[in-house]
Write a protein that holds these residues in place. Structure first.
Motif: not given
Length: 469
Positions: A352-354, A361, A385-386, A415, A420-421, A424
């Motif tokens: 998951c990213v902004p 991405c 964003g996921n 990510a 991000g993470t 997500g």
């Protein structure tokens, strides 16, 4: 196929006295049968099964407490089990031990329609809850695709297709009943809409993946069923055009309930699996909730944005049966992907990213996958964003596993670099442990480890997951 760190090397011996005590207490709800153990030692991750030494089927919070006390006394690993739909190896008994099956704890304990809450045992599934509250005019919106249990969804901080509007389990769990490692029963909060009283224990346990305590009851928020619901699909000439549309829709503040992305390969797989005739190009699937006028306004704005980005064939699915068919097909995308390569094992990952970094991405991930030696699909809940990647691997090919891991590592690094993470919504489990240091840093990881030591000093609760002991 071998996972990077083969789990079988870490198993702990279990004292016979512990097994005898569980057998005496639970009778036919205690099992060491090979088929039962193997069923409880696998999920939808790419890992081979790692069965527990025994399985106990619990019926109450008090029984869970009994099992926890016994396992803690004998230092026996204890792994909570819901319906087995996790994707990152969460429930594999990597150190042996007892699988505690909560699926028979499946009672809806209370529905407080005036307060918009419901309290359920951990084994209640999301579909079961919605079936039971249908006549109240309310619904529970968190929808990860699989008919997961509410306990498991809380433990993994699940979200799904509705998260862009209704949030994740983090926002929708109000209170938990949790059994600690030493068998104490703790209620984390009441049903008040907010509280400033002490540490937020509810949020500590939500997302803890069974490593800090065993969730046995969950109180969740409910929502009024929308007056009007409409769904639509829109095709795009390129992946970039589809994702850019989502970014603009979110930035405009359009309150879409769902906005899902499927690449061309995912649409092709869904068509084959669900006998649909969707156009096989990058696609967005929308759902709008609200008043009839509000839904119409949302849809008009979305249609304008998608048209400006080259969107084509904006088609409506207004009848309930058409919407159901469309969303069922989307939820079955995992199984559709697997059927692209009969006999394969899917390695499924998510990041998951902004929202502003989403297009880059997804595009770079698609470029990585274009040269892969195995089929893959990209899909996701791109409104927040996921997105997900499914890689269909030959279970006997070590080379394909290594290749898929190179792609997975590249995806996660991308990510994290985008602020991000590494996950997500799937959670950490086994598969994402290797990225925790990169994402959080040593000091934050040490703090998490201290929390684990404080809550579970003998390391019996789902050991070997999230962080190394």
């Amino acid at each position: 196929m071998n996972a990077p760190h083969h789990p079988e090397t870490l198993r702990r011996p279990i004292p016979q006295v512990c097994l005898d005590a569980l057998r005496a207490r639970f009778g036919d709800r205690f099992s060491i049968a090979a088929a039962v153990r193997e069923h409880h030692g696998k999920d939808e991750s790419p890992y081979l099964p790692v069965p527990p030494d025994a399985v106990v089927f619990a019926h109450s919070t008090e029984e869970v407490a009994e099992v926890a006390k016994l396992c803690n006394e004998h230092r026996v690993p204890l792994i909570p089990y819901g319906v087995g739909s996790s994707l990152e190896g969460h429930l594999l008994a990597v150190q042996g031990g007892i699988s505690l099956d909560l699926s028979q704890m499946n009672q809806v304990l209370a529905v407080d329609a005036e307060d918009l809450t419901a309290t359920v045992q951990a084994g209640v599934t999301r579909k079961q809850l919605n079936d039971e509250i249908r006549t109240t005019g309310l619904f529970f919106p968190i929808d990860p695709g699989a008919d997961a249990s509410l306990g498991g969804m809380s433990a993994t901080r699940a979200s799904g297709t509705n998260a862009v509007r209704y949030g994740t389990m983090r926002e929708n769990v109000m209170s938990l009943t949790v059994v600690t490692a030493d068998g104490r029963i703790v209620k984390t909060a009441g049903r008040a809409r907010k509280s400033s009283a002490g540490y937020d224990l509810t949020r500590i346990f939500v997302g803890s993946e069974g490593t800090l305590g065993i969730i046995t009851e969950v109180t969740v928020r409910l929502y009024p069923q929308p007056e009007a619901v409409s769904a639509a699909v829109c095709n795009f000439p390129t992946l970039d055009a589809a994702v850019q549309s989502v970014i603009e829709i979110i930035q405009r503040g359009v309150p879409v309930a769902r906005v899902e992305f499927m690449d061309a390969a995912a649409v092709r797989a869904v068509n084959l699996h669900s006998k649909l005739t969707l156009r096989e190009t990058p696609m967005l699937v929308f759902e709008f909730h609200g008043s009839p006028a509000g839904v119409q306004e949302q849809a008009q704005t979305v249609q304008e944005i998608t048209t400006q980005n080259g969107g084509q064939d904006f088609e409506w699915a207004e009848r309930p049966e058409d919407r159901s068919r469309l969303w069922t097909a989307r939820h079955n995308a995992y199984f559709a992907g697997v059927q692209l390569r009969p006999g394969c094992r899917a390695s499924t990952t998510d990041v998951c990213v902004p929202i502003s970094r989403l297009a880059d991405c997804v595009r770079e991930t698609a470029d990585d996958l274009a040269g892969a030696s195995f089929p893959s699909i990209i899909l996701g809940h791109v409104g927040d964003g996921n997105f997900h990647v499914l890689m269909m691997l030959d279970p006997d090919s070590e080379q394909e596993w290594k290749e898929s891991e190179v792609i997975n590592h590249s995806l996660v690094r991308r990510a994290i670099a985008a602020d991000g993470t590494c996950t997500g919504e799937h959670g950490v489990g086994l598969h994402k442990m290797q990225f925790m240091l990169d994402e959080h840093g040593e000091d934050a990881l040490a703090l998490m480890r201290s929390l684990k030591h404080a809550f579970d000093p003998n390391n019996i609760l789902n050991p070997g997951k999230i962080i190394a002991w």
